[in-house]
Design an enzyme around this catalytic site. Structure first.
Site, PDB file in Angstrom:
ATOM      1  CE1 TYR A 155      -3.834   2.134   0.649  1.00  0.00           C
ATOM      2  CE2 TYR A 155      -2.478   3.232   2.508  1.00  0.00           C
ATOM      3  CZ  TYR A 155      -3.711   3.222   1.513  1.00  0.00           C
ATOM      4  OH  TYR A 155      -4.617   4.205   1.798  1.00  0.00           O
ATOM      5  CE  LYS A 159      -3.460   5.066  -1.575  1.00  0.00           C
ATOM      6  NZ  LYS A 159      -4.357   5.332  -2.570  1.00  0.00           N
TER       7      LYS A 159
HETATM    8  P1  NAP Z   1     -13.088   2.837   1.113  1.00  0.00           P
HETATM    9  O1  NAP Z   1     -14.177   3.362   2.001  1.00  0.00           O
HETATM   10  O2  NAP Z   1     -12.802   1.425   1.107  1.00  0.00           O
HETATM   11  O3  NAP Z   1     -13.639   3.266  -0.477  1.00  0.00           O
HETATM   12  C1  NAP Z   1     -12.899   2.899  -1.586  1.00  0.00           C
HETATM   13  C2  NAP Z   1     -13.845   2.558  -2.650  1.00  0.00           C
HETATM   14  O4  NAP Z   1     -13.105   2.553  -3.983  1.00  0.00           O
HETATM   15  C3  NAP Z   1     -14.773   1.697  -2.761  1.00  0.00           C
HETATM   16  O5  NAP Z   1     -16.174   2.185  -3.194  1.00  0.00           O
HETATM   17  C4  NAP Z   1     -14.311   0.712  -3.473  1.00  0.00           C
HETATM   18  O6  NAP Z   1     -15.447  -0.255  -3.791  1.00  0.00           O
HETATM   19  C5  NAP Z   1     -13.678   1.475  -4.833  1.00  0.00           C
HETATM   20  N1  NAP Z   1     -12.624   0.455  -5.204  1.00  0.00           N
HETATM   21  C6  NAP Z   1     -12.022  -0.382  -4.839  1.00  0.00           C
HETATM   22  N2  NAP Z   1     -11.395  -0.857  -6.030  1.00  0.00           N
HETATM   23  C7  NAP Z   1     -11.755  -0.400  -7.019  1.00  0.00           C
HETATM   24  C8  NAP Z   1     -11.304  -0.349  -8.564  1.00  0.00           C
HETATM   25  N3  NAP Z   1     -10.580  -1.469  -8.912  1.00  0.00           N
HETATM   26  N4  NAP Z   1     -12.169   0.227  -9.323  1.00  0.00           N
HETATM   27  C9  NAP Z   1     -12.935   1.170  -8.913  1.00  0.00           C
HETATM   28  N5  NAP Z   1     -13.326   1.304  -7.498  1.00  0.00           N
HETATM   29  C10 NAP Z   1     -12.607   0.663  -6.636  1.00  0.00           C
HETATM   30  O7  NAP Z   1     -12.056   3.673   1.186  1.00  0.00           O
HETATM   31  P2  NAP Z   1     -11.844   5.063   1.646  1.00  0.00           P
HETATM   32  O8  NAP Z   1     -11.203   5.209   3.120  1.00  0.00           O
HETATM   33  O9  NAP Z   1     -12.731   6.118   1.370  1.00  0.00           O
HETATM   34  O10 NAP Z   1     -10.413   5.658   0.629  1.00  0.00           O
HETATM   35  C11 NAP Z   1     -10.371   6.176  -0.358  1.00  0.00           C
HETATM   36  C12 NAP Z   1      -9.015   6.728  -0.809  1.00  0.00           C
HETATM   37  O11 NAP Z   1      -8.305   7.399   0.102  1.00  0.00           O
HETATM   38  C13 NAP Z   1      -8.202   5.493  -0.980  1.00  0.00           C
HETATM   39  O12 NAP Z   1      -7.216   5.673  -2.096  1.00  0.00           O
HETATM   40  C14 NAP Z   1      -7.478   5.173   0.256  1.00  0.00           C
HETATM   41  O13 NAP Z   1      -6.325   4.548  -0.048  1.00  0.00           O
HETATM   42  C15 NAP Z   1      -7.119   6.632   0.588  1.00  0.00           C
HETATM   43  N6  NAP Z   1      -6.752   6.759   1.835  1.00  0.00           N
HETATM   44  C16 NAP Z   1      -7.615   6.472   3.121  1.00  0.00           C
HETATM   45  C17 NAP Z   1      -7.250   6.775   4.357  1.00  0.00           C
HETATM   46  C18 NAP Z   1      -8.307   6.278   5.431  1.00  0.00           C
HETATM   47  O14 NAP Z   1      -7.929   6.535   6.611  1.00  0.00           O
HETATM   48  N7  NAP Z   1      -9.446   6.029   5.137  1.00  0.00           N
HETATM   49  C19 NAP Z   1      -6.064   7.286   4.607  1.00  0.00           C
HETATM   50  C20 NAP Z   1      -5.235   7.407   3.640  1.00  0.00           C
HETATM   51  C21 NAP Z   1      -5.631   7.408   2.268  1.00  0.00           C
HETATM   52  P3  NAP Z   1     -15.779  -1.496  -3.010  1.00  0.00           P
HETATM   53  O15 NAP Z   1     -15.849  -1.206  -1.566  1.00  0.00           O
HETATM   54  O16 NAP Z   1     -16.796  -2.070  -3.930  1.00  0.00           O
HETATM   55  O17 NAP Z   1     -14.316  -2.703  -3.263  1.00  0.00           O
END
Ligand code: NAP
Length: 247
Positions: A155, A159
């Site tokens: 991951y 990133k």
């Molecule tokens: P999340 O709730 O898991 O949402 C991610 C979304 O992306 C989900 O709807 C997922 O669909 C979709 N997705 C996954 N694989 C995909 C693909 N191949 N094609 C199209 N869509 C896809 O995560 P989040 O926390 O909102 O995170 C959003 C972004 O922020 C990510 O890039 C994550 O790495 C980054 N981020 C998050 C955090 C945190 O603390 N939450 C921190 C740093 C960075 P499914 O659920 O159906 O798989």
């Protein structure tokens, strides 16, 4: 006048969490938002709810790692709207494990979605943006991509990759009126972090100076700024949204 009236914005991973918050925020600012995700039913529910609130949103099912599917979405959007102003590469997954036990398939899955997905969409929109001499791209990175994280080598590498991708593309297209930046969230309360054990959450809180987790809207605010005219001379940068966890 709302900030993004007349603009067309693509947000990937828009059916929940940070992507959904970004999509709602851009729609509230007047943009026509193109929501991309893998599960169409969830995506359509978000699109309907944005429309019910008076916004413009359309749902497109695609796996961001599937270059042909991404190309189809972008071609359809360009044909319908005649423009693509914003791309937010937000779709991302985790497959955690210590490196010595990390399975090759978990390495590949994370790199495929997080890094290749960002490449696919950036490549697909760039010609339209170059022709318009205008564009804004924001890659959602992570604090892990800046400081590393034990148990997240795949991951963190993906990133760090989207940050380097943003900076490289920023250098390629700066002269065309296109900016490319990254936002690096820290610990944001979403489904992705909800699954972590309580002791892990507690350990994170201890290293966050603001002593609380971020919310999806905190990330959406930074994205809104980078997409706006207020950030017209900002490119190749990483904006951290992490409560001071890494500085
Ligand atoms: P999340 O709730 O898991 O949402 C991610 C979304 O992306 C989900 O709807 C997922 O669909 C979709 N997705 C996954 N694989 C995909 C693909 N191949 N094609 C199209 N869509 C896809 O995560 P989040 O926390 O909102 O995170 C959003 C972004 O922020 C990510 O890039 C994550 O790495 C980054 N981020 C998050 C955090 C945190 O603390 N939450 C921190 C740093 C960075 P499914 O659920 O159906 O798989």
């Amino acid at each position: 006048m709302r900030r993004f009236e007349g603009r067309v914005s693509i947000v990937t991973g828009a059916s929940q969490g940070i992507g959904e918050a970004i999509a709602r925020d851009l729609a509230a600012e007047g943009a026509a938002v193109v929501l991309v995700d893998v599960q169409l039913d969830k995506l359509e529910a978000v699109a309907r709810s944005i429309a019910d609130a008076g916004g413009k949103a359309e749902a497109h099912q695609a796996d961001v790692a599937d270059a042909a599917a991404v190309e189809r979405v972008v071609t359809a959007v360009a044909a319908t709207h005649g423009r693509i102003d914003h791309l937010v590469n937000n779709a991302g997954i985790t497959r955690d494990g210590l490196l010595m036990r990390l399975r090759e398939e978990d390495w590949d899955a994370v790199i495929r979605v997080n890094l290749k997905g960002t490449f696919n969409f950036s490549k697909a929109v760039i010609r339209t943006m170059i022709a318009a001499k205008y564009g804004r791209i924001v890659n959602i990175a992570s604090v892990a991509g800046l400081m590393g994280n034990a148990g997240q080598a795949n991951y963190a590498a993906s990133k760090a990759g989207v940050i380097a991708l943003a900076r490289s593309l920023a250098r390629e297209v700066g002269v065309r009126g296109i900016t490319v930046n990254a936002v690096a969230p820290g610990f944001i309360a979403t489904a992705m972090t909800d699954v972590l054990p309580e002791d892990v959450k507690k350990a994170y809180l201890e290293i966050i100076p603001m002593k609380k987790f971020g919310l999806p809207k905190d990330v959406a605010s930074a994205v809104r700024f980078l997409l706006s005219d207020d950030a017209a001379y900002i490119t190749g940068q990483v904006v951290s949204v992490n409560g001071g966890m890494y500085m």
